[in-house]
Design an enzyme around this catalytic site. Structure first.
Site, mmCIF file in Angstrom:
data_model
loop_
_atom_site.group_PDB
_atom_site.id
_atom_site.type_symbol
_atom_site.label_atom_id
_atom_site.label_comp_id
_atom_site.label_asym_id
_atom_site.label_seq_id
_atom_site.Cartn_x
_atom_site.Cartn_y
_atom_site.Cartn_z
ATOM 1 N N ASP A 270 73.083 5.761 -62.946
ATOM 2 C CA ASP A 270 72.681 4.430 -63.431
ATOM 3 C C ASP A 270 73.107 4.295 -64.900
ATOM 4 O OD1 ASP A 270 71.356 1.990 -63.299
ATOM 5 O OD2 ASP A 270 69.383 2.840 -63.757
ATOM 6 N N GLY B 77 67.329 -4.810 -63.392
ATOM 7 C CA GLY B 77 66.127 -5.432 -63.960
ATOM 8 C C GLY B 77 65.363 -6.274 -62.965
HETATM 9 P P1 13P Z 1 63.512 -2.682 -63.851
HETATM 10 O O1 13P Z 1 63.163 -2.242 -65.229
HETATM 11 O O2 13P Z 1 63.294 -4.160 -63.684
HETATM 12 O O3 13P Z 1 62.833 -1.891 -62.804
HETATM 13 O O4 13P Z 1 65.096 -2.459 -63.673
HETATM 14 C C1 13P Z 1 65.608 -1.194 -63.362
HETATM 15 C C2 13P Z 1 67.084 -1.113 -63.496
HETATM 16 O O5 13P Z 1 67.810 -2.086 -63.592
HETATM 17 C C3 13P Z 1 67.682 0.227 -63.494
HETATM 18 O O6 13P Z 1 69.042 0.202 -63.771
HETATM 19 O O1 G3H Z 2 67.983 0.711 -66.553
HETATM 20 C C1 G3H Z 2 67.176 1.521 -66.935
HETATM 21 C C2 G3H Z 2 66.360 2.303 -65.979
HETATM 22 O O2 G3H Z 2 65.100 1.702 -65.795
HETATM 23 C C3 G3H Z 2 66.269 3.726 -66.411
HETATM 24 O O3 G3H Z 2 65.421 3.875 -67.497
HETATM 25 O O4 G3H Z 2 66.764 5.172 -69.153
HETATM 26 O O5 G3H Z 2 64.242 5.119 -69.241
HETATM 27 O O6 G3H Z 2 65.406 6.383 -67.436
HETATM 28 P P1 G3H Z 2 65.465 5.232 -68.396
HETATM 29 ZN ZN ZN Z 3 69.704 -1.332 -65.080
#
Ligand code: 13P
Ligand code: G3H
Ligand code: ZN
Length: 330
Positions: free
Chosen positions: A93, A233
């Site tokens: 991610d 998000g």
């Molecule tokens: P949220 O913070 O809305 O759960 O989004 C997570 C996300 O986009 C991780 O990449």
């Molecule tokens: O997009 C962000 C995700 O919610 C991951 O969050 O970088 O705190 O693990 P993090």
């Molecule tokens: Zn994200």
């Protein structure tokens, strides 16, 4: 070099194709520890949903990259043991560099995101293309991003959304060769996606956030028909969980998320992947706080992480059944 195929993982190509055709979205749930992974797999196996196990660079630092990789491999075996081999993707991610993406690909990830959205357009194309060229040699799929979400993304804080410009998407996709594209249409990371001042109130006094920019999504769909779109998000910030957290000593203020009906609408469009992290954090925290407050003599971690895992599983099942529509599609 370790191929994800040896680990029993899949890339996202086939499951996105089916999600697009079937008008649902694949859940991408972030995980950092065993209980989260167990909850995700139990929920998705019981509901027969494909799933993307998502690892942020923060998660890699927190939990250790090798452990997370073995946990994903464990997840494949765990699903079989639970009785149904659902398709499982291991996805990076918000990868912020070629090196990080390469490292993950070399360690068995089946999908990576290269997030060049904070760069100028040409630089975003350059770094994304580099990752795609490497990833595709190993049949690993790549997610790119155009547009910037408001709030915190990759340690970059943006006060306002920079919505994706539909006129860029065709050029970006063809020049980079990405397999999916994250866009900015009004979602944002974290539990405070809107201020109360941005919302209206319904007859019961419930805060209603401004709608997502479906007009932008529709324009994007017209320009790259059939192409898988990703929503980051996308937590809904369940108010019952926020209330439990605050009842038992928490201090979450103005926590407002994306209404589920908006996500259902997105899932039935070209949006094939919906990212959810914050809702899981809320569910875990609510359960842990409740045990701490109501059973203060308890000090066995299983007695609070167990209920946290149960609460998470309930949340994930709800998402795949009632929001994303991916239940029964594995
Ligand atoms: P949220 O913070 O809305 O759960 O989004 C997570 C996300 O986009 C991780 O990449
Ligand atoms: O997009 C962000 C995700 O919610 C991951 O969050 O970088 O705190 O693990 P993090
Ligand atoms: Zn994200």
């Amino acid at each position: 070099m370790l191929s994800y195929k040896e680990l029993g993982l899949v890339n996202s190509r086939e499951i996105f194709k089916k999600a697009f055709e079937g008008k649902y979205a694949i859940p991408a749930f972030n995980f950092n520890n065993m209980e989260q992974m167990q909850a995700i797999i139990q929920a998705c196996v019981e509901e027969k949903s494909p799933v993307i196990l998502q690892v942020s660079s923060g998660a890699r630092k927190y939990a250790n990259q090798t452990l997370l990789r073995f946990m994903a491999q464990g997840a494949v075996e765990y699903a079989k043991e639970l009785g149904y081999a659902i398709p499982i993707v291991l996805h990076l991610d918000h990868g912020d560099s070629f090196e990080l993406c390469k490292n993950c690909i070399d360690m068995g990830f089946s999908s990576v995101m290269i997030d060049g959205s904070h760069y100028p357009y040409e630089k975003n194309i350059e770094v994304t293309k580099l990752v795609v060229e490497y990833a595709h040699k190993y049949d690993v799929t790549v997610e790119g991003e155009l547009g910037v979400l408001a709030g915190i993304e990759d340690d970059v804080v943006a006060e306002h959304h920079t919505y994706t410009q539909p006129e860029d998407v065709q050029d970006f996709v063809s020049k980079t060769g990405v397999d999916s594209l994250a866009i900015s249409i009004g979602t944002s990371h974290g539990a405070n996606k809107f201020t109360p001042a941005q919302c209206t109130r319904d007859a019961d006094g419930i805060l209603i956030p401004p709608p997502l920019r479906f007009d932008i999504l529709e324009e994007v769909e017209k320009r790259i028909p059939g192409f898988p779109i990703v929503l980051h998000g996308a937590s809904s910030v369940p108010q019952d969980q926020v209330a439990i957290i605050n009842k038992y000593g928490g201090a979450l203020k103005d926590a407002i998320g994306i209404p589920e009906d908006q996500l259902r609408r997105a899932a039935s469009s070209a949006v094939c992947k919906i990212n959810i992290d914050s809702d899981g954090r809320l569910a875990m925290t609510a359960a842990v706080r409740e045990v701490f407050a109501t059973q203060p003599a308890e000090f066995d971690p299983r007695k609070y992480l167990g209920p946290a895992r149960e609460n998470l599983k309930k949340l994930y099942k709800h998402k795949v059944v009632s929001v994303l529509g991916s239940a029964g599609k594995a």
